[in-house]
Design a protein around this motif. Structure first.
Motif, PDB file in Angstrom:
ATOM      1  N   SER A 183       0.818  -1.218   0.000  1.00 40.07           N
ATOM      2  CA  SER A 183       0.000   0.000   0.000  1.00 40.07           C
ATOM      3  C   SER A 183       0.847   1.260   0.000  1.00 40.07           C
ATOM      4  N   LEU A 184       2.134   1.131   0.260  1.00 39.83           N
ATOM      5  CA  LEU A 184       3.023   2.291   0.330  1.00 39.83           C
ATOM      6  C   LEU A 184       3.569   2.658  -1.046  1.00 39.83           C
ATOM      7  N   ASP A 185       4.036   3.880  -1.157  1.00 39.66           N
ATOM      8  CA  ASP A 185       4.713   4.329  -2.369  1.00 39.66           C
ATOM      9  C   ASP A 185       5.906   3.409  -2.614  1.00 39.66           C
ATOM     10  N   VAL A 186       6.037   2.945  -3.846  1.00 38.27           N
ATOM     11  CA  VAL A 186       7.088   1.983  -4.149  1.00 38.27           C
ATOM     12  C   VAL A 186       8.473   2.575  -3.923  1.00 38.27           C
ATOM     13  N   ARG A 187       8.616   3.888  -3.997  1.00 35.98           N
ATOM     14  CA  ARG A 187       9.924   4.510  -3.749  1.00 35.98           C
ATOM     15  C   ARG A 187      10.341   4.336  -2.293  1.00 35.98           C
ATOM     16  N   ASP A 188       9.353   4.421  -1.387  1.00 37.89           N
ATOM     17  CA  ASP A 188       9.677   4.189   0.021  1.00 37.89           C
ATOM     18  C   ASP A 188       9.996   2.722   0.258  1.00 37.89           C
ATOM     19  N   ARG A 189       9.305   1.840  -0.413  1.00 41.49           N
ATOM     20  CA  ARG A 189       9.604   0.416  -0.270  1.00 41.49           C
ATOM     21  C   ARG A 189      11.021   0.109  -0.776  1.00 41.49           C
ATOM     22  N   ARG A 190      11.416   0.753  -1.849  1.00 45.57           N
ATOM     23  CA  ARG A 190      12.773   0.555  -2.360  1.00 45.57           C
ATOM     24  C   ARG A 190      13.807   1.020  -1.348  1.00 45.57           C
ATOM     25  N   GLU A 191      13.541   2.167  -0.706  1.00 48.43           N
ATOM     26  CA  GLU A 191      14.469   2.674   0.310  1.00 48.43           C
ATOM     27  C   GLU A 191      14.536   1.718   1.499  1.00 48.43           C
ATOM     28  N   ALA A 192      13.393   1.092   1.831  1.00 45.52           N
ATOM     29  CA  ALA A 192      13.385   0.131   2.929  1.00 45.52           C
ATOM     30  C   ALA A 192      14.214  -1.101   2.575  1.00 45.52           C
ATOM     31  N   VAL A 193      14.101  -1.566   1.347  1.00 46.90           N
ATOM     32  CA  VAL A 193      14.908  -2.712   0.912  1.00 46.90           C
ATOM     33  C   VAL A 193      16.387  -2.356   0.943  1.00 46.90           C
TER      34      VAL A 193
END
Length: 497
Positions: free
Chosen positions: A173-183
């Motif tokens: 549900s989050l912006d994929v850019r934030d998910r990328r930063e989390a990874v």
């Protein structure tokens, strides 16, 4: 040149800077007209030391802007306030987030604080970052928190923080850019606990950037050994993941032995293995085979891989198990006359030994290094290696060895020594500390040779020493000719600040 322009044109990352307080307003306006480092510092301190969280947030943004501009080679005018900046940033981050209004979004104070902290993260910062992430922020605050979280994980085991970042990474549900930063943040953690998470992202996620980021984490450190085949598959399937090939491509052959025959087919295979290892066990076995081969070239290659940043430690192996054997081999090589093999430069053996010894020498090596420094008949390759090893040892040892300091002094004070070598001798003192080092630097400044003077003055004009020696340096610098080495400009600029 860039620093002045960028700071004059900068406003803030997150804040509306229409201050009600006259002092803060005047200080902010002064950034636009500042002409010197002192002008910028005066304005900066007014904001940093203000009781207004907005002013302090703006100051932290300016600190980050100057720090980022430093990549162009100019020193930040605010770096001298580093400790105070970190204290302010941590204090802001420890408090509740500022509510959002027409001045800034909610938590902008924390966003600014995180930006300032990102290059000086400590394990204890994990608790504050965890508190931010628990609030489920978005936008710049989330991005900055994830960025700092990755730095925390790289130096500290934080299971709860790891778990929360993993939730972010797999929250569709989050912006994929934030998910990328989390990874990316997960990939910073060296521990095995994040490895299954990275494998999951590579094998289950559809977003190619998520998969690439996770694969990059698997290609970093000792995880590479167990997941080489998975990385190879990503590279083969994703044309935009070719940058990952850096982990698959062979590492360096050596520093001084490229083209030399290791000595046998078995040793040639060992060389191939340490350049592109198939497993951790195979990597270690190949290194030991070369190191203990009894062949000059093979042993030299092993010493180079011990010293090279992209060598034995390329995928996170510790060199400590090999310190005793490497130290013994290096000492043996340095006890012999300079030598080489066909296809290598004269002195390759000693150069490899010096690079290795520079990393693990102890005070017992001070005498032999001083003797080598005093010799004028060694090949240029060995001469350069001696300077590097001496500099490394003086920088690492708690107490600079008198024999080495004295040998350095004799080198830079000797008119018969080539000028480049005399300057290198002074530069070997740059990372050393203590009264005896300062005494040697003062002798360099008092030398008749201007390049030697400039080299000594460069170190004495550093922030930790300039206060005590400013007047002396002003007098010396005033006599330097126009054609003095370019470092003279750096010294003069520091004296003018």
């Amino acid at each position: 040149m860039f620093m002045k322009t960028f700071l004059q044109e900068f406003g803030s990352w997150y804040w509306d800077c229409a201050f009600d307080d006259a002092a803060s307003r005047d200080a902010f306006d002064a950034f636009g007209t500042a002409e010197s480092a002192d002008d910028f510092r005066r304005a900066f301190l007014v904001l940093l030391r203000s009781g207004d969280v907005v002013a302090r947030g703006v100051a932290l943004d300016f600190y980050d802007r100057a720090d980022a501009t430093g990549r162009f080679g100019e020193e930040s005018p605010f770096e001298c306030f580093h400790d105070e900046v970190m204290e302010v940033a941590r204090e802001m981050l420890a408090g509740p987030p500022r509510p959002g209004d027409d001045i800034a979004f909610a938590g902008a104070d924390h966003a600014s604080a995180l930006l300032a902290l990102k290059n000086d993260v400590r394990p204890e910062d994990g608790a504050a970052v965890l508190a931010v992430l628990r609030r489920r922020p978005d936008g710049s605050l989330l991005s900055n928190a994830l960025m700092v979280a990755g730095e925390v994980l790289s130096i500290s085991d934080e299971p709860e923080l790891t778990a929360l970042i993993a939730e972010t990474a797999f929250d569709s549900s989050l912006d994929v850019r934030d998910r990328r930063e989390a990874v990316r943040a997960l990939g910073e953690a060296p521990g095995d606990e994040v490895t299954p998470l990275l494998v999951r992202a590579v094998t289950e996620e559809e977003d190619p950037w998520l998969r690439r980021g996770a694969a990059t984490g698997l290609a970093t450190g000792r995880r590479f050994y167990a997941h080489r085949e998975l990385i190879e598959r990503i590279v083969a399937e994703d044309d935009d993941a070719r940058f990952l090939r850096y982990a698959l491509d062979p590492g360096p052959h050596s520093t001084y032995w490229d083209g030399a025959d290791p000595g046998s087919p078995r040793l040639a295979r060992a060389l191939d293995e340490i350049r592109s290892p198939r497993s951790e066990r195979a990597h270690r076995a190949a290194f030991r085979a070369l190191l203990h081969s009894g062949r000059v070239a093979a042993a030299g290659i092993a010493l180079d891989h011990f010293s090279h940043d992209e060598g034995l430690t390329r995928f996170g192996l510790s060199t400590e198990p090999y310190h005793a054997d490497v130290r013994a081999l290096a000492r043996h090589v340095l006890s012999q006359p300079p030598s080489s093999v066909p296809g290598t430069e004269e002195g390759a053996c000693q150069a490899s030994a010096l690079d290795a010894l520079g990393r693990i020498a102890d005070p017992e090596d001070a005498g032999p290094l001083a003797d080598l420094l005093a010799r004028r008949d060694v090949p240029p390759l060995v001469r350069a290696g001696v300077f590097r090893a001496v500099a490394a040892c003086l920088g690492e040892w708690d107490e600079p060895d008198e024999r080495l300091i004295a040998a350095v002094e004799r080198t830079f004070l000797d008119p018969a020594v080539p000028m480049d070598d005399r300057v290198e001798a002074v530069e070997a003192l740059f990372d050393a500390s203590g009264f005896r080092t300062v005494e040697a630097l003062l002798r360099a400044v008092g030398c008749e040779a201007v390049p030697v003077q400039v080299a000594g003055a460069e170190r004495l004009s550093d922030e930790d020493l300039i206060g005590e020696h400013r007047e002396l340096l002003r007098n010396v610098a005033a006599a330097w000719p126009e054609e003095a080495p370019h470092e003279a400009r750096l010294v003069r600029r520091r004296l003018a600040e």
